[in-house]
Design an enzyme around this catalytic site. Structure first.
Site, PDB file in Angstrom:
ATOM      1  CG  ASP A  52      -2.110   0.869   1.135  1.00  7.30           C
ATOM      2  OD1 ASP A  52      -1.983   1.997   0.616  1.00  7.30           O
ATOM      3  OD2 ASP A  52      -3.186   0.450   1.581  1.00  7.30           O
ATOM      4  CB  THR A  88      -6.535   2.198   0.141  1.00  6.45           C
ATOM      5  OG1 THR A  88      -5.402   3.000   0.481  1.00  6.45           O
ATOM      6  CG2 THR A  88      -6.240   0.743   0.475  1.00  6.45           C
ATOM      7  CG  ASN A 109     -10.334   4.718   0.836  1.00  6.77           C
ATOM      8  OD1 ASN A 109     -10.238   3.729   0.110  1.00  6.77           O
ATOM      9  ND2 ASN A 109      -9.283   5.463   1.167  1.00  6.77           N
ATOM     10  CE  LYS A 127     -23.490  -0.492   6.284  1.00  9.32           C
ATOM     11  NZ  LYS A 127     -23.406   0.964   6.321  1.00  9.32           N
ATOM     12  CE1 TYR A 173      -4.511  -5.395   6.664  1.00 10.58           C
ATOM     13  CE2 TYR A 173      -5.701  -3.874   8.083  1.00 10.58           C
ATOM     14  CZ  TYR A 173      -4.540  -4.252   7.442  1.00 10.58           C
ATOM     15  OH  TYR A 173      -3.404  -3.497   7.584  1.00 10.58           O
ATOM     16  CG  ASP A 209      -1.103   4.021   2.909  1.00  9.64           C
ATOM     17  OD1 ASP A 209      -1.138   4.795   1.937  1.00  9.64           O
ATOM     18  OD2 ASP A 209      -1.989   4.001   3.779  1.00  9.64           O
ATOM     19  CG  HIS A 213      -1.329   8.348   4.953  1.00 11.26           C
ATOM     20  ND1 HIS A 213      -1.965   9.314   4.204  1.00 11.26           N
ATOM     21  CD2 HIS A 213      -1.736   7.153   4.456  1.00 11.26           C
ATOM     22  CE1 HIS A 213      -2.733   8.725   3.302  1.00 11.26           C
ATOM     23  NE2 HIS A 213      -2.596   7.417   3.423  1.00 11.26           N
ATOM     24  CG  HIS A 357      -3.177   8.201  -1.204  1.00  9.68           C
ATOM     25  ND1 HIS A 357      -4.413   7.599  -1.311  1.00  9.68           N
ATOM     26  CD2 HIS A 357      -2.685   7.830   0.013  1.00  9.68           C
ATOM     27  CE1 HIS A 357      -4.645   6.890  -0.226  1.00  9.68           C
ATOM     28  NE2 HIS A 357      -3.624   7.014   0.602  1.00  9.68           N
TER      29      HIS A 357
END
Length: 420
Positions: A52, A88, A109, A127, A173, A209, A213, A357
């Site tokens: 990422d 992402t 996102n 979700k 995840y 990532d 950030h 991004h």
């Protein structure tokens, strides 16, 4: 005394719930009863790795020695162009479906679905695991439908039953599973009996990532994160090599990273009446959904006159090359009005973070992603020009002998020349 008891009971309940969640979060899920067909067992193996936020130039910029070595052995693209918006969830899902975000439905996102009258958010586990949000046919679904076993050590969409199908082996995840364990699991999968062994494996890394950030793309900490990813990929390939299988590796990223103007954030325009418009997301793009269609044109005209470091579009007049207009919006999830900031500005009501991004990758080169591929199926010492990430899908399908059964935006002829 009673209050103390209740507080203790509540604490124990929360602790037990947390422990249960933690345990559930790290367990491997296995769909029983599946086996590879005789044809599938003859196919090679593909491990699709995503790092990422691994910008197109990070390997060279931070001297990721292992990745640079793999690039020399195999194929390296000048860059890989993410789809708009360069964030992402849309781009991870584009890579595994071959569809632009407006066509597969993950348009950001966080976004709003008028038909469901509900928001999707990457932070909402319910979700994320609900297959009704996802269009297209992900690579693992394509594989399973054609009796080829697949596995996922994380990927956007892999936790949901898309078309009623999940990978045979998958994890929800979590960052609680350390790298050594993730790699060990991949080796375990590839050491299974032939009929149970996955031929497609997805593998995800978040280090670059997170650092980009927090510290920005030019910080030493980001360089360290890039080298961490580099070391993990080397460790993974070494573990896989021990299996003796013909495994191909494709290393990609979803988007790049850029520094933004932190001193001059764009405030939400005062003309936007939140009683009339829903705002599911902001930052590198603000999407407005009107509760009443009659309110769209008046607000658009007002905002158009006030443009300052951003551009205002109706969904009907978004630039065609972005594939993000009303004609592309297959699931009706793109906002009626879109506010797109000019780099390096972002929308924020407070001082924004350093790294961002989401910008148009054809305008802001920092948004460009990485593509490196190596293994027995790939040509050696090959450098190719930049290409759009929609084309990875038909490439992987061809490598695994899978027939693409639904229309996709990606074209095999773009990347077929990288194969021997």
């Amino acid at each position: 005394m009673k209050k103390k008891y209740y507080r203790l009971a509540l604490a124990l309940l929360l602790l037990s719930g947390s422990a249960a969640y933690s345990q559930e979060d790290t367990v491997q899920h296995i769909v029983p009863g599946r086996v590879n067909s005789a044809a599938a067992m003859k196919q090679p193996y593909v491990i699709l790795i995503s790092a990422d936020g691994f910008r197109y130039d990070y390997a060279e910029k931070y001297q990721a020695a292992n990745l640079l070595g793999f690039a020399r052995q195999g194929v390296q693209a000048a860059s890989m162009q993410p789809s708009f918006p360069s964030v992402t969830f849309p781009n991870h899902y584009t890579i595994v479906t071959g569809l632009y975000p407006s066509h597969h439905g993950l348009v950001n996102n966080t976004f709003y679905d008028p038909e469901k009258q509900s928001n999707y958010s990457m932070g909402n586990k319910a979700k994320v695991r609900d297959g009704s949000w996802y269009g297209g046919t992900p690579l693992w679904v394509l594989a399973e439908q054609q009796q080829m076993i697949s596995a996922s050590m994380f990927w956007v969409g892999s936790e949901a039953a898309v078309q009623g199908v999940r990978p045979t082996y998958y994890y929800n995840y979590t960052e609680k599973i350390n790298t050594d364990r993730r790699i060990a699991v991949v080796k375990e999968w590839l050491s299974l009996p032939e009929e149970k062994r996955p031929h497609l494996i997805t593998f995800y890394l978040s280090d670059a990532d997170h650092a980009g950030h927090k510290y920005g793309p030019d910080a030493p900490e980001t360089g360290e994160a890039v080298r961490t990813v580099d070391a993990i990929v080397q460790q993974l390939t070494a573990a896989v090599r021990e299996t003796g299988l013909p495994v191909n590796f494709i290393f990609v990223s979803d988007h790049g990273m850029t520094s933004v103007d932190r001193e001059h954030p764009i405030s939400m325009p005062a003309a936007i009446d939140t009683a009339k418009f829903l705002i599911p997301s902001s930052g590198t793009m603000v999407e407005l959904h009107a509760k009443n269609a009659a309110d769209i044109q008046p607000l658009y005209e007002t905002l158009k006159q006030q443009e300052n470091h951003y551009k205002v579009y109706l969904k009907t007049n978004m630039p065609a090359y972005l594939h993000y207009s009303s004609t592309d919006d297959k699931l009706n999830r793109i906002g009626d009005i879109l506010l797109v900031p000019d780099w390096p500005y972002v929308f924020s009501e407070r001082k924004p973070g350093i790294g961002h991004h989401g910008f148009d990758a054809t305008v802001v080169k920092d948004m460009q992603a990485t593509f490196i591929a190596w293994g027995p199926a790939f040509k050696a010492h090959l450098k190719i020009p930049a290409f759009e990430n929609i084309h990875v899908y038909p490439l992987v399908a061809r490598m695994l002998g899978l027939k693409v059964t639904t229309p996709v935006d990606g074209r095999l002829e773009v990347l077929q020349p990288v194969l021997k």
